[in-house]
Design an enzyme around this catalytic site. Structure first.
Site, mmCIF file in Angstrom:
data_model
loop_
_atom_site.group_PDB
_atom_site.id
_atom_site.type_symbol
_atom_site.label_atom_id
_atom_site.label_comp_id
_atom_site.label_asym_id
_atom_site.label_seq_id
_atom_site.Cartn_x
_atom_site.Cartn_y
_atom_site.Cartn_z
ATOM 1 N N ASN A 1 0.884 -1.171 0.000
ATOM 2 C CA ASN A 1 0.000 0.000 0.000
ATOM 3 C C ASN A 1 0.918 1.215 0.000
ATOM 4 O OD1 ASN A 1 -1.771 2.079 0.470
ATOM 5 N ND2 ASN A 1 -2.317 1.448 2.551
ATOM 6 N N TRP A 2 1.031 1.841 -1.168
ATOM 7 C CA TRP A 2 1.988 2.939 -1.290
ATOM 8 C C TRP A 2 1.516 4.218 -0.611
ATOM 9 C CZ3 TRP A 2 4.112 2.790 -7.039
ATOM 10 C CH2 TRP A 2 4.909 1.644 -7.187
ATOM 11 N N LYS A 3 0.241 4.286 -0.253
ATOM 12 C CA LYS A 3 -0.318 5.507 0.380
ATOM 13 C C LYS A 3 -0.059 6.707 -0.530
ATOM 14 C CE LYS A 3 0.145 3.184 4.772
ATOM 15 N NZ LYS A 3 0.297 3.237 6.213
ATOM 16 N N GLU B 1 -6.330 5.022 7.971
ATOM 17 C CA GLU B 1 -6.061 6.437 7.653
ATOM 18 C C GLU B 1 -7.289 7.083 7.005
ATOM 19 O OE1 GLU B 1 -2.476 5.658 5.494
ATOM 20 O OE2 GLU B 1 -1.507 5.042 7.356
ATOM 21 N N GLU C 1 -5.214 -4.725 10.602
ATOM 22 C CA GLU C 1 -4.166 -3.723 10.780
ATOM 23 C C GLU C 1 -4.392 -2.974 12.092
ATOM 24 O OE1 GLU C 1 -2.172 -2.615 6.807
ATOM 25 O OE2 GLU C 1 -3.765 -1.189 7.177
ATOM 26 N N GLY D 1 2.782 2.333 10.637
ATOM 27 C CA GLY D 1 3.736 3.417 10.447
ATOM 28 C C GLY D 1 4.470 3.812 11.708
ATOM 29 N N SER E 1 3.682 -2.137 10.205
ATOM 30 C CA SER E 1 5.133 -2.241 10.445
ATOM 31 C C SER E 1 5.693 -3.617 10.085
ATOM 32 C CB SER E 1 5.477 -1.874 11.894
ATOM 33 O OG SER E 1 5.140 -0.512 12.142
ATOM 34 N N GLY F 1 3.032 -1.171 4.160
ATOM 35 C CA GLY F 1 3.149 0.249 3.846
ATOM 36 C C GLY F 1 4.583 0.599 3.495
ATOM 37 N N GLY F 2 5.299 1.147 4.455
ATOM 38 C CA GLY F 2 6.648 1.664 4.224
ATOM 39 C C GLY F 2 7.580 0.720 3.472
HETATM 40 P P1 13P Z 1 3.335 0.357 7.544
HETATM 41 O O1 13P Z 1 3.788 -0.962 6.940
HETATM 42 O O2 13P Z 1 4.096 1.534 6.993
HETATM 43 O O3 13P Z 1 3.273 0.297 9.020
HETATM 44 O O4 13P Z 1 1.839 0.562 7.021
HETATM 45 C C1 13P Z 1 0.955 -0.482 7.134
HETATM 46 C C2 13P Z 1 -0.274 -0.114 6.397
HETATM 47 O O5 13P Z 1 -0.972 0.792 6.768
HETATM 48 C C3 13P Z 1 -0.594 -0.877 5.183
HETATM 49 O O6 13P Z 1 -1.866 -0.556 4.736
#
Ligand code: 13P
Length: 255
Positions: free
Chosen positions: A13-15, A100, A170, A176, A216, A237-238
C-alpha cells in the site's frame, strides 16, 4: 485450521507516495525480484499512478490495486473515483476502509460496507481493513471491535462474493509506528476476524478467506508473522516502497 486452503497475498500500500514516473521505475526494479513468488503479489498505488503501474506490470506476476473506491457508480461526488473507472484501467484489487481513511477522511463502517459492495459488483477484489486503536486494545475491546468491523464491512456480501474478499487486520497502533504486533498478537487478531466470518458464513467458508496482517511488517519480521496459522500474507506500507525489502517479504510468504 487449514492454511493450505488459502492463498497468501502480499500487497503493498503505497499511500500518498510516488509520482507516475517513480511508480514505473519502482515496479521495473521489483519485477525481477518477485518473479518467482509463490504467493499473490499486489501493489496498491495512488489513483494517478495506475496507468503507469499497469503498463509497467504488464506481462509480470504483479497485480495492480487502488487505495480506495467510491460506492456510487457515477454522479456529483467531486474528487471521488468509481469502480468501473478502475476496472477499465486494469485494476484488480482495491484497499477499503484503511484506518487512515477512517481517521482523516470520515470513513465509517457503513461506507466501508458500501464501498466493499460496489467494488465486488464491479469485479474488483476488495482488501478490507479492520483494526483496533491502542486505547480500544487497552480497554479490552479488541475482539469485540474486530468482529464488529469485520461483520459490518461484509454486510450483504454473499458467500459467493466473499471468495473475492481479502480481510486485512491492521492494528492502528502498529501502522507506520515501527511497533509491530507480535506474531501471537497478529495471529490472534486475524483469528478474531476469521471467527467473525465463521459466525456469519460458517466455519468451512471462513477457512478459505485470506486474512492479511498489516502494520510495520518489514523484511526482518515478515517471516515469523506470515508463518502463523491465521496470517495469510501482509499489507505492507513503508517497506513496499523499497524493492529489495518488499521482495524479501514476498519470499517469506512464498515458503
Ligand atoms: P506500515 O507498513 O508503513 O506500518 O503501514 C501499514 C499499512 O498501513 C498498510 O496498509
Amino acid at each position: 485450521m487449514k492454511k493450505e486452503l488459502r492463498k497468501a497475498v502480499i500487497a503493498g500500500n503505497w499511500k500518498m507516495n510516488k509520482t507516475p514516473a517513480e511508480a514505473k521505475a519502482l515496479i521495473e526494479e521489483m519485477k525481477p525480484l518477485v518473479k518467482d513468488a509463490d504467493c499473490e503479489v499486489v501493489l496498491c498505488v495512488p489513483f494517478v499512478d495506475i496507468p503507469a503501474a499497469v503498463e509497467a506490470a504488464k506481462g509480470s506476476n504483479i497485480k495492480i490495486g487502488a487505495e480506495n473506491v467510491h460506492f456510487k457508480a457515477s454522479g456529483a461526488y467531486t474528487g471521488e473515483i468509481a469502480a468501473n473507472m478502475l476496472t477499465e484501467l486494469g485494476v484488480e484489487y482495491v484497499v477499503i476502509g484503511h484506518s487512515e481513511r477512517r481517521q482523516y477522511f470520515g470513513e465509517t463502517d457503513q461506507t466501508v460496507n458500501l464501498r466493499t459492495l460496489a467494488a465486488l459488483e464491479a469485479g474488483l477484489k476488495p482488501i478490507v481493513c479492520v483494526g483496533e486503536t491502542l486505547e480500544q486494545r487497552e480497554l479490552g475491546y479488541t475482539e469485540t471491535l474486530l468482529k464488529f468491523q469485520t461483520k459490518m464491512a461484509l454486510t450483504n456480501v454473499t458467500a459467493e462474493q466473499l471468495k473475492n474478499v481479502i480481510v486485512a487486520y491492521e492494528p492502528v497502533w502498529a501502522i507506520g509506528t515501527g511497533v509491530v504486533a507480535t506474531p501471537e498478537q497478529a495471529d490472534e487478531g486475524n483469528g478474531f476476524c476469521r471467527a467473525a466470518i465463521a459466525e456469519a458464513y460458517g466455519a468451512d467458508v471462513a477457512e478459505t478467506v485470506t486474512i492479511q496482517y498489516g502494520g510495520s511488517m518489514n523484511a526482518k519480521n515478515a517471516d515469523e508473522l506470515v508463518s502463523k496459522i491465521n496470517v495469510d500474507g501482509g499489507l505492507i506500507g513503508g517497506a513496499s516502497l523499497k524493492a529489495e525489502d518488499f521482495s524479501v517479504i514476498v519470499k517469506a510468504a512464498s515458503k
